[in-house]
Structure formats: structure tokens, C-alpha cells
Write a protein that holds these residues in place. Structure first.
Motif, PDB file in Angstrom:
ATOM      1  N   UNK A  21       0.835  -1.208   0.000  1.00 28.83           N
ATOM      2  CA  UNK A  21       0.000   0.000   0.000  1.00 28.83           C
ATOM      3  C   UNK A  21       0.867   1.255   0.000  1.00 28.83           C
ATOM      4  N   UNK A  22       1.906   1.242   0.825  1.00 32.64           N
ATOM      5  CA  UNK A  22       2.824   2.391   0.880  1.00 32.64           C
ATOM      6  C   UNK A  22       3.573   2.553  -0.436  1.00 32.64           C
ATOM      7  N   UNK A  23       4.018   1.421  -0.985  1.00 33.82           N
ATOM      8  CA  UNK A  23       4.811   1.457  -2.211  1.00 33.82           C
ATOM      9  C   UNK A  23       3.991   1.970  -3.391  1.00 33.82           C
ATOM     10  N   UNK A  24       2.713   1.698  -3.408  1.00 36.71           N
ATOM     11  CA  UNK A  24       1.858   2.129  -4.513  1.00 36.71           C
ATOM     12  C   UNK A  24       1.746   3.652  -4.592  1.00 36.71           C
ATOM     13  N   UNK A  25       2.065   4.320  -3.490  1.00 38.15           N
ATOM     14  CA  UNK A  25       2.004   5.778  -3.459  1.00 38.15           C
ATOM     15  C   UNK A  25       3.315   6.422  -3.927  1.00 38.15           C
ATOM     16  N   UNK A  26       4.345   5.614  -4.090  1.00 36.52           N
ATOM     17  CA  UNK A  26       5.656   6.139  -4.478  1.00 36.52           C
ATOM     18  C   UNK A  26       5.718   6.449  -5.965  1.00 36.52           C
ATOM     19  N   UNK A  27       6.601   7.371  -6.325  1.00 35.10           N
ATOM     20  CA  UNK A  27       6.879   7.622  -7.745  1.00 35.10           C
ATOM     21  C   UNK A  27       7.609   6.407  -8.306  1.00 35.10           C
ATOM     22  N   UNK A  28       7.667   6.306  -9.613  1.00 38.96           N
ATOM     23  CA  UNK A  28       8.388   5.197 -10.237  1.00 38.96           C
ATOM     24  C   UNK A  28       9.823   5.127  -9.745  1.00 38.96           C
ATOM     25  N   UNK A  29      10.467   6.281  -9.718  1.00 41.97           N
ATOM     26  CA  UNK A  29      11.880   6.327  -9.364  1.00 41.97           C
ATOM     27  C   UNK A  29      12.132   5.879  -7.915  1.00 41.97           C
ATOM     28  N   UNK A  30      11.273   6.348  -6.991  1.00 41.95           N
ATOM     29  CA  UNK A  30      11.404   5.944  -5.585  1.00 41.95           C
ATOM     30  C   UNK A  30      11.079   4.466  -5.404  1.00 41.95           C
ATOM     31  N   UNK A  31      10.104   4.001  -6.187  1.00 42.90           N
ATOM     32  CA  UNK A  31       9.722   2.589  -6.123  1.00 42.90           C
ATOM     33  C   UNK A  31      10.875   1.713  -6.591  1.00 42.90           C
ATOM     34  N   UNK A  32      11.551   2.120  -7.645  1.00 39.40           N
ATOM     35  CA  UNK A  32      12.694   1.354  -8.147  1.00 39.40           C
ATOM     36  C   UNK A  32      13.794   1.300  -7.094  1.00 39.40           C
ATOM     37  N   UNK A  33      14.043   2.421  -6.425  1.00 37.82           N
ATOM     38  CA  UNK A  33      15.041   2.446  -5.348  1.00 37.82           C
ATOM     39  C   UNK A  33      14.696   1.420  -4.274  1.00 37.82           C
ATOM     40  N   UNK A  34      13.422   1.374  -3.929  1.00 33.34           N
ATOM     41  CA  UNK A  34      12.963   0.450  -2.880  1.00 33.34           C
ATOM     42  C   UNK A  34      13.098  -1.003  -3.332  1.00 33.34           C
ATOM     43  N   UNK A  35      12.807  -1.248  -4.607  1.00 36.36           N
ATOM     44  CA  UNK A  35      12.933  -2.602  -5.147  1.00 36.36           C
ATOM     45  C   UNK A  35      14.384  -3.055  -5.106  1.00 36.36           C
ATOM     46  N   UNK A  36      15.289  -2.157  -5.513  1.00 37.15           N
ATOM     47  CA  UNK A  36      16.721  -2.482  -5.518  1.00 37.15           C
ATOM     48  C   UNK A  36      17.224  -2.741  -4.103  1.00 37.15           C
ATOM     49  N   UNK A  37      16.790  -1.907  -3.174  1.00 33.46           N
ATOM     50  CA  UNK A  37      17.244  -2.045  -1.781  1.00 33.46           C
ATOM     51  C   UNK A  37      16.703  -3.302  -1.116  1.00 33.46           C
ATOM     52  N   UNK A  38      15.428  -3.612  -1.374  1.00 34.55           N
ATOM     53  CA  UNK A  38      14.766  -4.715  -0.670  1.00 34.55           C
ATOM     54  C   UNK A  38      14.787  -6.032  -1.436  1.00 34.55           C
ATOM     55  N   UNK A  39      14.978  -5.958  -2.778  1.00 37.12           N
ATOM     56  CA  UNK A  39      14.902  -7.139  -3.638  1.00 37.12           C
ATOM     57  C   UNK A  39      13.572  -7.869  -3.444  1.00 37.12           C
ATOM     58  N   UNK A  40      12.533  -7.087  -3.243  1.00 39.10           N
ATOM     59  CA  UNK A  40      11.194  -7.630  -2.990  1.00 39.10           C
ATOM     60  C   UNK A  40      10.428  -7.754  -4.313  1.00 39.10           C
ATOM     61  N   UNK A  41      10.155  -8.989  -4.734  1.00 40.23           N
ATOM     62  CA  UNK A  41       9.468  -9.192  -6.005  1.00 40.23           C
ATOM     63  C   UNK A  41       8.029  -8.695  -5.972  1.00 40.23           C
ATOM     64  N   UNK A  42       7.451  -8.580  -4.777  1.00 36.83           N
ATOM     65  CA  UNK A  42       6.083  -8.068  -4.661  1.00 36.83           C
ATOM     66  C   UNK A  42       6.032  -6.592  -5.068  1.00 36.83           C
ATOM     67  N   UNK A  43       7.077  -5.849  -4.723  1.00 35.23           N
ATOM     68  CA  UNK A  43       7.144  -4.441  -5.105  1.00 35.23           C
ATOM     69  C   UNK A  43       7.334  -4.304  -6.613  1.00 35.23           C
ATOM     70  N   UNK A  44       8.097  -5.219  -7.193  1.00 38.50           N
ATOM     71  CA  UNK A  44       8.278  -5.200  -8.648  1.00 38.50           C
ATOM     72  C   UNK A  44       6.933  -5.421  -9.338  1.00 38.50           C
ATOM     73  N   UNK A  45       6.060  -6.167  -8.675  1.00 42.11           N
ATOM     74  CA  UNK A  45       4.721  -6.403  -9.216  1.00 42.11           C
ATOM     75  C   UNK A  45       3.938  -5.112  -9.410  1.00 42.11           C
ATOM     76  N   UNK A  46       4.238  -4.104  -8.605  1.00 42.66           N
ATOM     77  CA  UNK A  46       3.574  -2.802  -8.743  1.00 42.66           C
ATOM     78  C   UNK A  46       4.000  -2.136 -10.047  1.00 42.66           C
ATOM     79  N   UNK A  47       5.300  -2.214 -10.341  1.00 43.50           N
ATOM     80  CA  UNK A  47       5.786  -1.671 -11.617  1.00 43.50           C
ATOM     81  C   UNK A  47       5.138  -2.411 -12.788  1.00 43.50           C
ATOM     82  N   UNK A  48       5.013  -3.710 -12.625  1.00 41.44           N
ATOM     83  CA  UNK A  48       4.398  -4.524 -13.679  1.00 41.44           C
ATOM     84  C   UNK A  48       2.963  -4.062 -13.919  1.00 41.44           C
TER      85      UNK A  48
END
Length: 208
Positions: A21-48
Motif C-alpha cells: 500500500x505504501x509502495x503504490x504511493x511512491x513515484x516510479x523512481x522511488x519505487x525502483x530504489x525500494x525494489x533495488x534495496x529490498x529485492x522484494x518481487x512483490x514491489x516489482x509487481x507494482x511496476x508490472x
């Protein structure tokens, strides 16, 4: 023990839901940072979710087949997940993704051919190009192409030329960003655009 496991599972699920829910509010760029830091495939699903349809449409524009476009889309996101840490934030994420998509499609179509976008860019990069005074006249011819005929004309030129025109005139990516992402200088980029426009105009003239 089963009760404890159930409680832990529920807490983990709630934590994941809150994170998404928090990640969905992030900009693309901030979301990518979070994905790289956490390696969370669920967050990548938001980009998808954000870009699947757009990437699919761009793939379809090259292959003109639903199933093939769907397969390409899946391949692109699989490769994207493995290369997401290459995004450096020098351009918008959407721009980076579209260049990634077009390059993938061009390479897919020209897989068995010698000409690749990278080799073409490298050849152009090592040469000095000078734009002629006929550029403005060429632009007039290019912009006069009707949208319906434009689509037909783009099908008649090479995937490389189609990709560079789509990036510049369909996705409206600034020249400066294209220079960075394609790793070529301004004169080389303008020459690529000029040559692609010439071919599109010539193709348009053949359409009856």
C-alpha cells in the motif's frame, strides 16, 4: 504451535499488504530504489501493474500478434527484473523502460540479422555528421503524414528506424534523454532521426 504459525503468517501477510500500500504511493523512481534495496518481487509487481499494458502495446506495434506481443511483454519484465539495478535515475523510469522495450523488440525482430541497434549506434558514434539545410523541409513532409498512413509507413521501414521515431515522436522523449540512454552524441542522434524520417516519408509516398 499451529496457532502460533497462523498468527505469524497473518502478521507477515499484514506487513506485506501495508508495504505494498505504501509502495503504490511512491513515484516510479522511488519505487525502483525500494525494489533495488529490498529485492522484494512483490514491489516489482507494482511496476508490472503500472506498465504491463503500455509495454504490451509497444510490443504489439512491432509484431502485430496478440500472443507474440504477450510473450514479449513477459520476457521484457523478466529481464527487467534482473537488470533493474542498472537504472541510474539519469532519465525518468518510464523513458528508460521504453528504450529498454524498443531495443528488446528490435533485437527480437532482427535477431538473425547483422544489423543491431547497438552496432548502428556505434558506427554513427564514430563519425561526424552535419545536418543540411533541407532539414526543415523534411520535417514538413514528415509531419504531413496522416496518422493512419503513418502506421503503414512505419511498417515499411526497418525496426531500428521505427524505434527511434517512436521514441522521439510517439513517446515524446527529449533529445537530451535519448542521448544519455542510447549513449550517442547529439549530432549522431539527429542524423539517425533524420535518416529515419527520410525513410518514413519515402515509404509514405509509396502508399496508395
Amino acid at each position: 504451535m499451529n496457532i502460533v504459525r497462523d498468527i505469524v503468517s497473518l502478521l507477515e501477510e499484514k506487513k506485506s499488504n501495508d508495504l505494498i500500500k505504501e509502495a503504490k504511493l511512491l513515484t516510479d523512481e522511488k519505487l525502483v530504489e525500494k525494489i533495488i534495496d529490498s529485492e522484494n518481487h512483490l514491489l516489482f509487481g507494482i511496476l508490472y501493474e503500472r506498465y504491463q499494458e503500455k509495454v504490451y502495446r509497444k510490443c504489439y506495434g512491432f509484431v502485430k500478434n496478440d500472443d507474440e506481443a504477450e510473450d514479449l511483454t513477459q520476457e521484457i519484465f523478466i529481464k527487467l527484473y534482473g537488470k533493474i539495478n542498472r537504472f541510474q535515475g539519469r532519465a525518468k523510469f518510464s523513458t528508460w523502460l521504453y528504450v529498454f522495450t524498443y531495443n528488446f523488440c528490435v533485437n527480437y525482430i532482427t535477431r538473425d540479422k547483422e544489423k543491431k541497434v547497438s552496432s548502428l549506434a556505434e558506427r554513427l558514434k564514430n563519425k561526424e555528421h552535419k545536418l543540411s539545410a533541407e532539414e526543415s523541409e523534411l520535417d514538413e513532409d514528415f509531419y504531413e503524414i496522416k496518422m493512419v498512413k503513418m502506421e503503414k509507413a512505419l511498417e515499411m521501414i526497418s525496426p531500428e528506424d521505427k524505434a527511434i521515431l517512436m521514441l522521439k515522436y510517439h513517446d515524446n522523449i527529449p533529445v537530451k534523454e535519448l542521448q544519455i540512454l542510447l549513449d550517442i552524441n547529439e549530432s549522431a542522434l539527429k542524423m539517425r532521426l533524420k535518416r529515419a524520417k527520410i525513410k518514413a516519408v519515402e515509404a509514405h509516398k509509396k502508399i496508395r
